[in-house]
Design an enzyme around this catalytic site. Structure first.
Site, mmCIF file in Angstrom:
data_model
loop_
_atom_site.group_PDB
_atom_site.id
_atom_site.type_symbol
_atom_site.label_atom_id
_atom_site.label_comp_id
_atom_site.label_asym_id
_atom_site.label_seq_id
_atom_site.Cartn_x
_atom_site.Cartn_y
_atom_site.Cartn_z
ATOM 1 N N PRO A 1 -37.993 -77.012 104.072
ATOM 2 C CA PRO A 1 -37.183 -76.809 102.855
ATOM 3 C C PRO A 1 -37.683 -75.594 102.068
ATOM 4 O O PRO A 1 -38.880 -75.455 101.837
ATOM 5 C CB PRO A 1 -37.425 -78.086 102.052
ATOM 6 N N GLU A 2 -36.767 -74.702 101.721
ATOM 7 C CA GLU A 2 -37.121 -73.511 100.946
ATOM 8 C C GLU A 2 -36.502 -73.613 99.548
ATOM 9 O O GLU A 2 -35.924 -74.637 99.210
ATOM 10 C CB GLU A 2 -36.648 -72.257 101.691
ATOM 11 N N LYS B 1 -41.246 -73.647 96.012
ATOM 12 C CA LYS B 1 -40.799 -74.829 96.767
ATOM 13 C C LYS B 1 -41.395 -76.118 96.209
ATOM 14 O O LYS B 1 -41.293 -77.173 96.834
ATOM 15 C CB LYS B 1 -41.217 -74.677 98.234
ATOM 16 N N ARG C 1 -44.508 -66.268 113.077
ATOM 17 C CA ARG C 1 -43.295 -67.067 112.915
ATOM 18 C C ARG C 1 -42.171 -66.539 113.794
ATOM 19 O O ARG C 1 -42.000 -65.325 113.947
ATOM 20 C CB ARG C 1 -42.814 -67.022 111.448
#
Ligand SMILES: [Zn+2]
Length: 285
Positions: free
Chosen positions: A2-3, A58, A275
């Site tokens: 979740p961002e 966040k 990433r």
């Protein structure tokens, strides 16, 4: 993970449901999730109410009073699920197995409110956490966050100074929460695509025009993602039937091998800053 847009969405949803409700029970089923002593945690929250919910990057900040806050970080796979007789409202990590019962084996902390409703903190991989802090504790946490998109602090000169300062790949710099708060893998890739910048470029190699493009792109992408309630497969919906609608609007993230909507080249996936990173070799320089 979740961002900013996903956390903003669940914050707004929960504000309509949990504020001013007395907490009559707190069940901690997994000690690791709670950063405080378990007994103190329960004692501080029992018979109290959340009077406000804020967000920084966040991180969710549930206010109990002016010197007591509950911090909730969803990290990789955390979810918050609110349930009452009529509604199930969930946010956070992509919700698979959403039709399983609540609580399920990933429900680690459960708040029960006086009106019979409940708030579940679920976390598959258990990197998320809950923590009670006082005002000083909150200040110490908040000082670690960088400038935040869509706020007063997010200004081109400050953004530009950050970008010019580092040699690391541009994606790594905008992912670093100490520099810019709230951006994760999805919105980093989408912002860099919109700005036409290759994610593995050295941050300090960007010229002024590129920096400005990226600055505007981040604001635009984050704003749009909030408008569409973030990027999640979300089977739990509220009465208005809203789900994470930004998924359909992604331009590069999760589109490896598919054609770019702009130049029709194939979207490629590489590793940047450890990433998985999607970008268009035609549109991003
Ligand atoms: Zn393209």
């Amino acid at each position: 993970m979740p961002e900013l847009p996903e956390v903003e969405t669940i914050k707004n949803d929960l504000k309509k449901k949990v504020l001013e409700k007395t907490i009559i029970d707190i069940e901690i089923r997994q000690n690791k999730i709670v950063k405080n002593d378990k007994k103190i945690f329960v004692k501080k929250l029992l018979n109290k109410k959340f009077i406000q919910i804020d967000r920084r990057g966040k991180l969710l900040i549930f206010m109990i009073n002016s010197d007591l806050y509950l911090l909730v970080h969803l990290k990789m796979t955390g979810q918050l699920v609110y349930k009452d007789k009529k509604n199930i409202i969930a946010g956070g990590h992509t919700l698979t197995n959403v039709n399983s019962e609540l609580p399920n084996k990933y429900s680690h902390v459960i708040f029960s409110f006086k009106d019979g409703s409940k708030l579940f903190f679920n976390d598959l991989r258990r990197f998320g956490y809950l923590q009670i802090v006082d005002q000083n504790g909150l200040d110490r946490v908040l000082i670690r966050f960088g400038i935040e998109p869509l706020t007063e602090s997010f200004r081109l000169p400050i953004f530009s100074a950050i970008i010019k300062k580092y040699q690391a790949p541009i994606k790594a710099v905008i992912l670093n929460q100490k520099h810019i708060a709230g951006i994760g893998n999805i919105y980093a890739d989408e912002s860099l695509f919109l700005a036409g910048i290759k994610p593995d470029r050295k941050s300090n190699s960007l010229n002024n025009e590129e920096i400005k493009k990226l600055f505007l792109a981040i604001n635009k992408v984050i704003k749009n993602a909030i408008k569409y309630r973030g990027t999640t497969f979300n089977n739990y919906v509220d009465a208005s039937g809203n789900t994470g609608g930004f998924l359909k609007r992604l331009k590069v993230y999760g589109r490896k091998g598919e054609k770019c909507f702009g130049c029709k080249n194939e979207i490629e996936k590489i590793k940047v800053a450890g990433r998985g990173t999607s970008y268009c070799p035609g549109c991003q320089k």
